[in-house]
Design a protein around this motif. Structure first.
Motif, mmCIF file in Angstrom:
data_model
loop_
_atom_site.group_PDB
_atom_site.id
_atom_site.type_symbol
_atom_site.label_atom_id
_atom_site.label_comp_id
_atom_site.label_asym_id
_atom_site.label_seq_id
_atom_site.Cartn_x
_atom_site.Cartn_y
_atom_site.Cartn_z
ATOM 1 N N SER A 89 0.837 -1.201 0.000
ATOM 2 C CA SER A 89 0.000 0.000 0.000
ATOM 3 C C SER A 89 0.875 1.255 0.000
ATOM 4 O O SER A 89 0.614 2.201 -0.755
ATOM 5 C CB SER A 89 -0.938 -0.010 1.210
ATOM 6 O OG SER A 89 -1.834 1.064 1.164
ATOM 7 N N LEU A 90 1.917 1.261 0.831
ATOM 8 C CA LEU A 90 2.834 2.414 0.858
ATOM 9 C C LEU A 90 3.557 2.579 -0.474
ATOM 10 O O LEU A 90 3.729 3.705 -0.954
ATOM 11 C CB LEU A 90 3.852 2.251 1.984
ATOM 12 C CG LEU A 90 3.361 2.548 3.390
ATOM 13 C CD1 LEU A 90 4.417 2.166 4.417
ATOM 14 C CD2 LEU A 90 2.968 4.011 3.535
ATOM 15 N N ALA A 91 3.964 1.470 -1.094
ATOM 16 C CA ALA A 91 4.642 1.545 -2.393
ATOM 17 C C ALA A 91 3.713 2.135 -3.453
ATOM 18 O O ALA A 91 4.131 2.969 -4.266
ATOM 19 C CB ALA A 91 5.124 0.158 -2.816
ATOM 20 N N THR A 92 2.462 1.722 -3.428
ATOM 21 C CA THR A 92 1.486 2.276 -4.375
ATOM 22 C C THR A 92 1.300 3.764 -4.116
ATOM 23 O O THR A 92 1.243 4.565 -5.056
ATOM 24 C CB THR A 92 0.140 1.528 -4.259
ATOM 25 O OG1 THR A 92 0.359 0.145 -4.551
ATOM 26 C CG2 THR A 92 -0.897 2.096 -5.219
ATOM 27 N N MET A 93 1.216 4.155 -2.853
ATOM 28 C CA MET A 93 1.041 5.567 -2.535
ATOM 29 C C MET A 93 2.240 6.397 -2.992
ATOM 30 O O MET A 93 2.073 7.507 -3.503
ATOM 31 C CB MET A 93 0.790 5.757 -1.034
ATOM 32 C CG MET A 93 -0.553 5.240 -0.554
ATOM 33 S SD MET A 93 -1.981 5.769 -1.547
ATOM 34 C CE MET A 93 -1.869 7.542 -1.429
#
Length: 195
Positions: A89-93
């Motif tokens: 999720s952090l990588a996508t953000m």
């Protein structure tokens, strides 16, 4: 007619009949495979049914067909967050922030993901950027109040949370957070009222 199925699917969705909405939205994309909004709405319906994998598939199709629309990417990050894939999720953000650097909504969502992950300082950076970009919504005050409570800045946290108490009057999460802040300030009477 794919448009007719979409409209009926939207009506089912708006009445929280997610299974019927999915059935009609599935017909819409079967008849018109590039009907992006039908994929998006069906993805949200799947999210409401906690079918995160199918939601992820629909948001992936939406994002591939609409690379300049941040909604699909945000929902991909949301799916990962709800599945407990915090790093993904952090990588996508991070990817989305690079694509849409001036979106305050993306910054506040990044703050939420970072708070869930335990990155309180990084969340603060995103909150400050959202404020700098002009975000002034109840979600900002909730997330900032949450972040400030984790930093033991209880007075500032309550100031943010009290600004939005009417907006979230039916949210148990809001009242739980505010009760915890009051308890940390040893204002137990007020904490009990929020419980």
């Amino acid at each position: 007619d794919p448009g007719g199925y979409y409209l009926r699917g939207w009506m089912y969705y708006s009445t929280r009949d997610f299974s019927s909405a999915i059935a009609d939205l599935s017909m819409a994309v079967k008849l018109e495979p590039k009907f992006s909004e039908a994929y998006y709405l069906r993805g949200i319906a799947y999210l409401n049914l906690h079918d995160f994998d199918k939601a992820y598939e629909d948001f992936s199709v939406f994002s591939a067909n609409n690379p300049q629309d941040n909604r699909g990417y945000l929902m991909l990050a949301m799916c990962d967050l709800l599945k407990g894939n915090f790093d993904q999720s952090l990588a996508t953000m991070e990817k989305i922030e690079g694509m849409f650097p001036n979106s305050p909504e993306i910054r506040i969502f990044s703050a939420m993901v970072n708070l869930v992950k335990g990155n309180h300082e990084q969340a603060g950076v995103h909150i400050a950027k959202a404020v700098e970009l002009g975000l002034d919504t109840p979600v900002l005050y909730y997330v900032r109040g949450w972040q400030r409570s984790l930093k033991s800045d209880f007075d500032s946290s309550l100031a943010d949370l009290n600004k939005i108490s009417e907006t979230f009057q039916n949210s148990p999460y809001f009242f739980l957070l505010r009760a915890l802040v009051y308890a940390n300030k040893t204002d137990y009477d007020q904490a009990i009222k929020d419980m």
